[in-house]
Design an enzyme around this catalytic site. Structure first.
Site, PDB file in Angstrom:
ATOM      1  N   SER A   8      -1.002  -8.284   4.254  1.00  0.00           N
ATOM      2  CA  SER A   8      -0.970  -7.109   3.448  1.00  0.00           C
ATOM      3  C   SER A   8      -2.188  -6.201   3.890  1.00  0.00           C
ATOM      4  CB  SER A   8      -0.995  -7.125   2.127  1.00  0.00           C
ATOM      5  OG  SER A   8      -1.183  -6.161   1.439  1.00  0.00           O
ATOM      6  N   HIS A   9      -1.947  -4.833   3.554  1.00  0.00           N
ATOM      7  CA  HIS A   9      -3.009  -3.943   3.843  1.00  0.00           C
ATOM      8  C   HIS A   9      -4.155  -4.088   2.918  1.00  0.00           C
ATOM      9  CE1 HIS A   9      -0.309  -1.717   6.345  1.00  0.00           C
ATOM     10  NE2 HIS A   9      -1.224  -0.625   6.556  1.00  0.00           N
ATOM     11  N   SER A  10      -3.952  -5.026   1.926  1.00  0.00           N
ATOM     12  CA  SER A  10      -4.964  -5.164   0.897  1.00  0.00           C
ATOM     13  C   SER A  10      -5.361  -6.633   0.765  1.00  0.00           C
ATOM     14  CB  SER A  10      -4.548  -4.566  -0.356  1.00  0.00           C
ATOM     15  OG  SER A  10      -5.170  -5.194  -1.569  1.00  0.00           O
ATOM     16  N   ASP A  66       3.493  -6.570   4.914  1.00  0.00           N
ATOM     17  CA  ASP A  66       3.991  -5.527   4.054  1.00  0.00           C
ATOM     18  C   ASP A  66       4.599  -4.531   5.101  1.00  0.00           C
ATOM     19  OD1 ASP A  66       1.493  -4.858   4.912  1.00  0.00           O
ATOM     20  OD2 ASP A  66       0.616  -4.400   2.683  1.00  0.00           O
TER      21      ASP A  66
END
Lengths: 129, 239
Positions: A8-10, A66
């Protein structure tokens, strides 16, 4: 066991999704990777490569992503993976796909392909109706 | 042009691009705030700063190796979609420069870069992405060299004009790839940040190429009878 990698980006999102998915299969080989190496929102290929290597135990790895750079950097990490086993990207919503993948990986006759297909079945998940 | 001169040209181009991206950081961020995640300025600054460091620290005069190092740095350090798009495409195309930088290999580099960019981003003309600036630039560069027989620096000038028109084309169209596509019709009327950074880099390379050529015309005329310096910069076009 087929390994699973969540990208994920996070970092928080990746770890949170891993937490939720792990409830469905406590012995899953699952790795979460998110954010850049200096803690920003985003992705980069090297941490994804390391997560793939960590999830791999000889039975292949399915990678869930994502969006945007996560998709492209996972593709690059897979292209450059120097593993004997198969590593594939699943085209699936990352949370629902991860749940499906963990369940499928727990099946006695699980393969990379069966886990990827289960993850991609999540494209059809309806929340109601 | 010998290998050391080509390598120096590549290093100078990377320095100039890094400075230009730093200068335009808030402009790129503003464009990306309107239709994206507001990180393009910061991501590109970080990537190019790492690329400049890596190229300075690399003890090699092989232009292909230096260009590849730029791509590897962008891949690792950018963090957003520009990392795999710029970085991955530069790495993939750098192999075209193994025999040095000439008008011919610069065209091959440009085409290989464009092919990888489209493959990785799965974007086509009209999607409101960097492809909209790059396709006209690469096609114009190739045609100017191969059909019109222009010198690489002149061809690069025409490629910059073409890229500028490509950037303008991104304004009135709806995004269908990249983060801006999440905005649907609200993306119409905004200029694409990736197409814009592509243009900024091309403009910078043109300026470096023009300056180097002006300063070294005599050397080129003596040594090879063709404008070799501009070849180098033209290759870097696709950064």
């Amino acid at each position: 066991m087929v390994g699973i990698v969540i990208v994920s980006h996070s970092e928080k999102a990746a770890e949170g999704i891993m937490e939720v998915a792990t409830e469905m299969g406590g012995d899953a080989r699952i790795e979460a990777v998110g954010g850049t190496e200096d803690g920003r929102i985003g992705t980069s290929p090297e941490p994804i490569s390391r997560a793939i290597a960590d999830a791999a135990d000889g039975n292949g790895v399915v990678v869930l992503v994502d969006l945007g750079s996560a998709v492209m950097n996972a593709e690059i990490a897979i292209e450059e993976a120097e593993l004997e086993e198969e590593v594939v990207l699943a085209d699936a919503p990352v949370m629902e796909g991860a749940l499906n993948a963990v369940v499928a990986a727990g099946a006695p006759n699980a393969t990379v392909e069966s886990v990827r297909m289960a993850a991609e079945d999540a494209q059809r998940v309806k929340k109601f109706g | 042009m010998d290998e050391a001169t080509q390598a120096e040209a590549v290093r100078e181009a990377v320095r100039a691009c890094t400075e230009r991206i730093e200068e335009e950081r808030s402009y790129l961020t503003d464009l990306d705030s309107a239709i994206g995640d507001a990180d393009h300025g910061a991501n590109m600054t970080r990537g190019f700063s790492a690329a400049a460091d890596r190229v300075e620290g690399l003890e090699s005069d092989d232009p292909a190796e230096l260009v590849k190092a730029v791509g590897m740095a962008l891949l690792s350090e950018v963090g957003g979609a520009s990392g795999p798009l710029y970085g991955g495409s530069i790495v993939a195309a750098s192999g075209e420069l193994e025999d040095g930088i000439t008008a011919e290999t610069s065209v091959a580099f440009a085409e290989a870069y464009l092919e990888k960019l489209k493959e990785r981003g799965k974007a086509s003309i009209g999607d409101k992405t960097m492809v909209d600036a790059l396709v006209p630039a690469v096609h114009t560069y190739k045609k100017s060299i191969e059909v019109d027989g222009l010198a690489p620096v002149e061809a690069l000038g025409k490629a910059v004009d073409a890229a500028e028109r490509g950037v303008a084309f991104t304004v009135p169209i709806r995004a269908s790839r990249g983060r801006a596509s999440y905005l649907g019709w609200r993306s119409v009327g905004h200029q694409d940040p990736g197409a814009t950074s592509t243009l900024l880099l091309l403009e910078t390379l043109l300026s470096v190429a023009s300056e180097r050529l002006d300063g070294e015309v005599e050397v080129d005329a003596e040594a090879e009878g063709k404008p070799a310096e501009s070849d180098t910069e033209a290759v870097e076009v696709e950064d």
